[in-house]
Design a protein around this motif. Structure first.
Motif: not given
Length: 385
Positions: A59-60, A69-70, A81-82, A188-189
């Protein structure tokens, strides 16, 4: 330590497993080196980002981009994703949409081989960048990661740091209350290769989702129709209670818990409590899942899932303040059809968030969250010491 230098108390941080209705025993021994987990938690701080690494899950968090969470990847596959981060979306009483701003702070609060905690703090802004009450309505998100575990725990806090008002309302410190139509956390996934349907499970109900379809399940509570004074008090029932009851055939449901499901196929409902977990899946397996601690005790609350065009992407959402409910149960909130969030108030939701197969069912995950293991020393130890 005691005055003679001996140990008064010691904090032990270790992972333990015990089956249902069973006991696991552990013994503390003197040793030279502490044991480290086979797959320790990794936290990396670089310019503009904080990264977790928990086995196959990464995670980032970006410090200069809106959202919570990006980046999320599982076994090398990017799921978040960002450009479309995990995000908090708030709609106020005037129908203005606010989202979590770029973080004001990202702080690594604790880090070790067993677990790590990162605090993400910010405020809510509209599309034009305008904040609520000058930036006084904000959020705290604590991300807890555990060694070798396929999930993270999120503690999301909504804060209204504005003025309550009291007797000086309208003077030096006017009332800065917030009327909320809804508040949700979107996860989102990006799917593995997907077919025509994307099945979801919301509060234990299986829902097949096709292209551009959405479903939700919400836990509600109906108060008795009479006050302690024995007369009807219309401010005690949400304005949509009767309409919801008629829609799903619950006219005779006078009080207590009930739930409503809105799916592409039909609307349904029933009396009682639902389990507080949800999952959305693709052809490759579980995409994302969420479980909320004390779900039905934090009514109203719910989950929703949406399959986005093109099929292959999806969004799973936790409805912290679902549309149609209100709190506190006051005349002002009743008329506005909103949840009322006064200045000086905070509300926290604790969630487990997983991507891919967590190795347990959603029901087991929420049970683990609701009823965590409790450790105690043997009875003889208390007597001997």
């Amino acid at each position: 330590r005691w005055p003679d230098g001996s140990i008064k108390w010691v904090l032990l941080d270790f992972q333990a497993d015990a089956g249902a209705r069973s006991t696991a025993e552990y013994v503390l021994c003197m040793g030279k080196n502490g044991l480290s987990p086979l797959r320790a938690v990794g936290v990396q701080e670089a310019e503009g980002t904080v990264k977790f690494e928990i086995g196959n899950l990464k995670l980032g968090v970006l410090t200069n981009a809106p959202g919570l969470i990006h980046a999320v990847s599982l076994s090398g596959t990017n799921l978040v994703e960002a450009t479309k981060p995990v995000q908090a979306v708030l709609v106020d009483g005037s129908n203005t949409v606010y989202r979590a701003s770029k973080p004001d702070q990202v702080v690594v609060e604790s880090v070790g081989p067993m677990r790590a905690t990162v605090l993400v703090r910010g405020h809510f802004v509209a599309e034009d960048g305008a904040p609520i009450h000058g930036g006084k309505v904000g959020y705290d998100l604590r991300i807890h990661a555990y060694a070798g575990k396929p999930y993270v725990k999120l503690a999301f806090t909504l804060r209204n740091d504005g003025w309550y008002g009291y007797s000086n309302e309208g003077k030096k410190h006017p009332r800065q209350w917030l009327q909320i139509q809804s508040l949700r956390l979107d996860v989102p996934a990006v799917s593995f290769p997907a077919g025509t349907n994307m099945p979801a499970t919301l509060c234990g109900l299986d829902v097949p989702l096709g292209r551009e379809q959405k479903a939700s399940v919400v836990q509600w509570f109906k108060y008795p129709p009479e006050t302690a004074r024995g007369r009807l008090d219309e401010t005690r029932d949400a304005p949509d209670d009767l309409a919801r009851a008629a829609q799903v055939g619950l006219q005779q449901h006078q009080k207590g818990f009930y739930w409503c499901a809105d799916t592409p196929a039909t609307n349904s409902a029933g009396a009682g409590q639902r389990a507080g977990w949800a999952e959305i899946r693709g052809d490759g397996g579980v995409l994302a899942g969420m479980a909320m601690r004390r779900f039905w005790q934090n009514f109203p609350a719910g989950f929703s899932a949406q399959a986005v065009d093109p099929v292959g992407s999806s969004t799973l959402s936790f409805l912290m303040f679902p549309p149609g409910g209100y709190w506190p149960r006051t005349g002002e909130a009743w008329k506005a059809k909103t949840s009322q969030f006064e200045g000086g108030r905070q509300k926290t939701a604790e969630l487990l968030l997983w991507f891919g197969d967590p190795g347990q069912t959603g029901a087991e995950m929420v049970r683990m969250l609701d009823q965590p293991l409790f450790a105690r020393a043997p009875a003889t130890w208390y007597g001997d010491t």
